[in-house]
Design a protein around this motif. Sequence first.
Motif, PDB file in Angstrom:
ATOM      1  N   UNK A   1       4.955  -1.610  -3.699  1.00 36.36           N
ATOM      2  CA  UNK A   1       5.998  -0.613  -3.519  1.00 36.36           C
ATOM      3  C   UNK A   1       6.012   0.454  -4.612  1.00 36.36           C
ATOM      4  N   UNK A   2       5.226   0.256  -5.663  1.00 38.90           N
ATOM      5  CA  UNK A   2       5.134   1.283  -6.700  1.00 38.90           C
ATOM      6  C   UNK A   2       4.316   2.477  -6.224  1.00 38.90           C
ATOM      7  N   UNK A   3       3.273   2.215  -5.436  1.00 38.06           N
ATOM      8  CA  UNK A   3       2.379   3.263  -4.955  1.00 38.06           C
ATOM      9  C   UNK A   3       2.049   2.967  -3.503  1.00 38.06           C
ATOM     10  N   UNK A   4       2.355   3.914  -2.608  1.00 36.16           N
ATOM     11  CA  UNK A   4       2.119   3.717  -1.174  1.00 36.16           C
ATOM     12  C   UNK A   4       1.379   4.934  -0.629  1.00 36.16           C
ATOM     13  N   UNK A   5       0.054   4.964  -0.725  1.00 35.19           N
ATOM     14  CA  UNK A   5      -0.675   6.092  -0.140  1.00 35.19           C
ATOM     15  C   UNK A   5      -0.727   5.989   1.374  1.00 35.19           C
ATOM     16  N   UNK A   6      -0.556   7.102   2.044  1.00 35.84           N
ATOM     17  CA  UNK A   6      -0.678   7.092   3.501  1.00 35.84           C
ATOM     18  C   UNK A   6      -2.126   6.868   3.906  1.00 35.84           C
TER      19      UNK A   6
ATOM     20  N   UNK B   1      -4.489  15.172   2.830  1.00 35.98           N
ATOM     21  CA  UNK B   1      -4.190  14.831   1.443  1.00 35.98           C
ATOM     22  C   UNK B   1      -4.571  13.372   1.192  1.00 35.98           C
ATOM     23  N   UNK B   2      -5.832  13.146   0.859  1.00 36.69           N
ATOM     24  CA  UNK B   2      -6.350  11.806   0.642  1.00 36.69           C
ATOM     25  C   UNK B   2      -6.057  11.326  -0.781  1.00 36.69           C
ATOM     26  N   UNK B   3      -5.759  10.038  -0.912  1.00 32.86           N
ATOM     27  CA  UNK B   3      -5.721   9.398  -2.211  1.00 32.86           C
ATOM     28  C   UNK B   3      -7.108   8.824  -2.486  1.00 32.86           C
ATOM     29  N   UNK B   4      -7.673   9.140  -3.643  1.00 31.45           N
ATOM     30  CA  UNK B   4      -9.019   8.680  -3.998  1.00 31.45           C
ATOM     31  C   UNK B   4      -8.893   7.464  -4.902  1.00 31.45           C
ATOM     32  N   UNK B   5      -9.539   6.370  -4.499  1.00 31.37           N
ATOM     33  CA  UNK B   5      -9.476   5.110  -5.228  1.00 31.37           C
ATOM     34  C   UNK B   5     -10.878   4.771  -5.720  1.00 31.37           C
TER      35      UNK B   5
END
Length: 280
Positions: free
Chosen positions: A65-70, A114-118
Motif C-alpha cells: 500500500x506504500x506504492x501502487x503502480x498501475x 505513464x509506466x513505472x520502471x522497475x
Amino acid sequence: MARITAGVATSHVPLLGVAHDLGKDKDDYFGPIFAGYEWTRAWEKSEKPDVVILVYNDHASAFDMKVIPTFAIGCGERYKPADEGWGPRKVPDVIGHADLAWHIAQCLILDEFDMTIINEMDVDHGLTVPLSMMFGAVEEWPVKVIPLAVNVVTYPPPSGNRCWALGEAIRRAVECYGEDLNVQVWGTGGMSHQLQGARAGLINKEWDNDFLDGMIGDSDRLRHIPHIEYLRETGSEGIEMVMWLIMRGTMGPATRALHRHYHVPCSNTAIGHLVLEPAA
C-alpha cells in the motif's frame, strides 16, 4: 525486426504451483487441469520464443500500500522468486531482457503511457506459475522474460479499454526494435473467482466462456466491459482478466485460436487457457 508471434492467456492460481512442485500434476484432482496445458508445452518447444512479455499482478510481494503502480515494467537483468510466506518456490530465477524492456518503456512513455520502471523486484506466483504451466520442471527457463505488473488488487484498476490500448502500444514498440526476436505476450489471471465474503467460491462458467469466445476473431467488444460487470459476474478477483486484454491488444485486429482449455474448479477458481496467433 522483433515480432510478436503469439499470445497466451492463462490463470495463475497459486495452488497450481504447489501441485506442480509436489508432483501432484497427474493425480485425479489436478490431472485434468494440467492435461489442458500439454498441447501448449509441446507447442512452446517447437516455437522456441526468445522473449515473453508476461503480464501479471503482484500479490503484495514487490508492491504494497506504500506504492501502487498501475502499470510497471521490469527492466532488470534477473528476478528471484518471491517469498510469499512459506519460502520462495524452488524454480529458476527469471532472466530479463533489459535492452528490449528499456526500449518498450521508452516507446510507451513517448506514446503517453505513464509506466513505472522497475529494476529490482522479486516475482511471485502470478509470474512463476504460468512459466511452470508452459515449461514444466526445468533447470532454467528457456526464455527471457519482461515482467509487466498491473494493479488489479487495489481500486482503481485500469479499464479494459486502457489495457487493450496498452497492448496495441506494446506491439508498436516491439515492431520497431531492431534485433530479430520471436516475442510472445502472455496475459495471466482469472478467470471468475471470489476469495472472500458472502460470494466466496463464485464461478460463472457461462460468462467465462463468453469471454474466451470474445478473445478470438475480430471483435473488440471485451475492451468495453465496465468494472462493475467484472465485479458482478465474475467476483471480486475476476477483474484480473483485464490483463488478458493487454495480450489481446498486442495481437492486432483479429486472432485465430490455436488451443483452448477451460476447467472448474481449481480450489475456488475457474481455470482458463488460450493460445492465440494474429490472424493477419
